[in-house]
Scaffold this motif. Structure first.
Motif, mmCIF file in Angstrom:
data_model
loop_
_atom_site.group_PDB
_atom_site.id
_atom_site.type_symbol
_atom_site.label_atom_id
_atom_site.label_comp_id
_atom_site.label_asym_id
_atom_site.label_seq_id
_atom_site.Cartn_x
_atom_site.Cartn_y
_atom_site.Cartn_z
ATOM 1 N N PRO A 5 0.828 -1.211 0.000
ATOM 2 C CA PRO A 5 0.000 0.000 0.000
ATOM 3 C C PRO A 5 0.857 1.253 0.000
ATOM 4 O O PRO A 5 2.071 1.189 0.183
ATOM 5 N N THR A 6 0.206 2.391 -0.187
ATOM 6 C CA THR A 6 0.939 3.649 -0.258
ATOM 7 C C THR A 6 0.955 4.394 1.079
ATOM 8 O O THR A 6 1.443 5.518 1.152
ATOM 9 N N SER A 11 4.375 3.876 13.304
ATOM 10 C CA SER A 11 5.187 2.891 14.025
ATOM 11 C C SER A 11 5.897 1.931 13.093
ATOM 12 O O SER A 11 6.749 1.148 13.513
ATOM 13 N N GLY A 12 5.550 1.978 11.787
ATOM 14 C CA GLY A 12 6.152 1.065 10.831
ATOM 15 C C GLY A 12 5.567 -0.328 10.954
ATOM 16 O O GLY A 12 4.523 -0.545 11.581
ATOM 17 N N GLY A 13 6.258 -1.292 10.317
ATOM 18 C CA GLY A 13 5.811 -2.679 10.395
ATOM 19 C C GLY A 13 4.906 -3.110 9.275
ATOM 20 O O GLY A 13 4.582 -4.305 9.163
ATOM 21 N N THR A 14 4.474 -2.199 8.420
ATOM 22 C CA THR A 14 3.588 -2.546 7.309
ATOM 23 C C THR A 14 4.374 -3.309 6.235
ATOM 24 O O THR A 14 5.497 -2.939 5.883
ATOM 25 N N THR A 74 3.130 7.360 2.582
ATOM 26 C CA THR A 74 2.712 8.308 3.614
ATOM 27 C C THR A 74 2.534 7.605 4.950
ATOM 28 O O THR A 74 1.831 6.592 5.055
ATOM 29 N N TYR A 75 3.170 8.166 5.962
ATOM 30 C CA TYR A 75 2.995 7.681 7.325
ATOM 31 C C TYR A 75 1.786 8.383 7.948
ATOM 32 O O TYR A 75 1.694 9.614 7.935
ATOM 33 N N THR A 76 0.870 7.577 8.445
ATOM 34 C CA THR A 76 -0.365 8.126 9.017
ATOM 35 C C THR A 76 -0.421 7.816 10.503
ATOM 36 O O THR A 76 -0.233 6.663 10.916
ATOM 37 N N ALA A 77 -0.709 8.830 11.318
ATOM 38 C CA ALA A 77 -0.828 8.620 12.762
ATOM 39 C C ALA A 77 -2.075 7.785 13.058
ATOM 40 O O ALA A 77 -3.086 7.885 12.343
ATOM 41 N N PRO A 78 -2.031 6.944 14.077
ATOM 42 C CA PRO A 78 -3.212 6.146 14.407
ATOM 43 C C PRO A 78 -4.355 7.026 14.881
ATOM 44 O O PRO A 78 -4.133 8.100 15.439
ATOM 45 N N PRO A 79 -5.593 6.595 14.682
ATOM 46 C CA PRO A 79 -6.742 7.384 15.153
ATOM 47 C C PRO A 79 -6.798 7.396 16.678
ATOM 48 O O PRO A 79 -6.219 6.528 17.347
ATOM 49 N N VAL A 80 -7.503 8.383 17.212
ATOM 50 C CA VAL A 80 -7.691 8.504 18.660
ATOM 51 C C VAL A 80 -9.187 8.599 18.943
ATOM 52 O O VAL A 80 -9.881 9.436 18.358
#
Length: 327
Positions: A5-6, A11-14, A74-80
């Motif tokens: 995916p793009t 945190s990485g790991g994808t 693109t690095y996306t922050a996790p939802p809160v």
């Protein structure tokens, strides 16, 4: 070259698949300036594990032949998730809740514990509505998942369905007004008490096992139910008793010493709890719903005879006490 995916969490790991050509001799894969672990599958693609990062970076592959063109990742922050309203509901699910928070763009899942929401709608980047699945009883952690990862859980409580075991008394007049006590379990937070389809005139939650309620007007036998955020209880029977009616008193007179056997005829007499001659109670025997036999107590003058049942007190008919003759 393509990157699939793009996007992924900071945190990485994808696991990311890079497709192109001339990749079999790859010596390095970088996300921005960060090196990534990778495995060459063939000359046309390899699989890399995205390192931790932030923002949008360029992904490149290096071989002895040089460094490839770059593609964005693109690095996306996790939802809160900050709140869930309401924070509780029935174990059967089916109710709608609203989640508020941030980072709700591109939501792929909403879960209650390990169970996916029956459905959900992303209203905005800060709000989601979701239909709760069945679960519980007890607490469950609600999470939201996007390409940026999964949010920390917020608690949602599955409530046990209320249960009723008894209503005391279980009968009363058609005009209502009787105070009854409902016993059962899981009665806290009751929002409604109904006699058939009619709401109780008023009710008080005494404890998790007891409610007192004022009966509304009604007729026949109805089922009493209690509704809480956990659902609606089973029903227990309550019977509306019609007001008794008298049509005749035979005989209509007797001695002041009492003792006369008097037959009272009418309707609704089978549940009689009292017969009075004026203010004096009389012994009686119920024969059927349409008549009973009473023994007149001692008295004087003309008094009114009435019959009382759980449905109320009847109309009155005259009975005259006659003094014996004097010689």
């Amino acid at each position: 070259m393509s990157v699939v995916p793009t996007a992924g969490p900071t945190s990485g790991g994808t696991t990311v698949t890079l497709a192109g050509s001339g990749l079999s001799a790859a010596t390095a894969v970088t996300f921005g300036s960060a090196p990534a672990a990778f495995t060459v599958v063939s000359d046309s693609y390899l699989v890399a594990t995205a390192p931790a990062g932030s923002g949008t970076v360029q992904v490149t592959v290096t071989t002895p032949g040089g460094t490839s063109n770059s593609l964005a990742y693109t690095y996306t922050a996790p939802p809160v998730v900050t709140t869930i309203v309401p924070p509780q509901g029935p174990a059967s699910g089916g109710n709608t809740v609203t989640l508020t928070g941030s980072g709700f763009t591109g939501v792929t899942a909403v879960r209650f514990g390990a169970v996916a929401a029956t459905s959900f709608t992303v209203v905005s980047a800060t709000q989601i509505t979701a239909t709760v699945p069945a679960g519980g009883p007890g607490p469950s952690g609600v999470t939201v998942t996007t390409a940026g990862g999964t949010s920390l859980p917020v608690p949602y409580y599955y409530l046990s369905n209320p249960q009723l075991t008894a209503v005391v008394p279980d009968e009363g007049p058609v005009l209502g007004g009787t105070t009854v006590t409902l016993t059962g379990s899981n009665l806290l937070g009751a929002t409604a008490v109904r006699f058939g389809a009619v709401a109780a005139t008023s009710f008080t939650v005494v404890s998790a096992t007891q409610i007192t309620a004022t009966v509304p007007a009604g007729s026949g036998t109805v089922l009493v139910t209690v509704t809480t955020p956990g659902g609606t209880s089973n029903g227990v029977a309550f019977t509306y008793v019609p007001v008794p009616q008298l049509v005749s008193v035979v005989p209509t007179a007797g001695p002041t010493s009492g003792g006369t056997t008097v037959t009272l005829a009418g309707s609704g007499l089978s549940a009689a709890t009292a017969v009075t001659f004026g203010s004096a109670p009389a012994a009686f025997t119920v024969v059927s719903d349409s008549y009973l036999v009473a023994t007149a107590p001692a008295g004087s003058g003309t008094v009114q005879v009435t019959v009382t049942t759980p449905g109320g007190t009847s109309n009155s008919l005259a009975y005259t006490y006659t003094a014996p003759p004097t010689i």
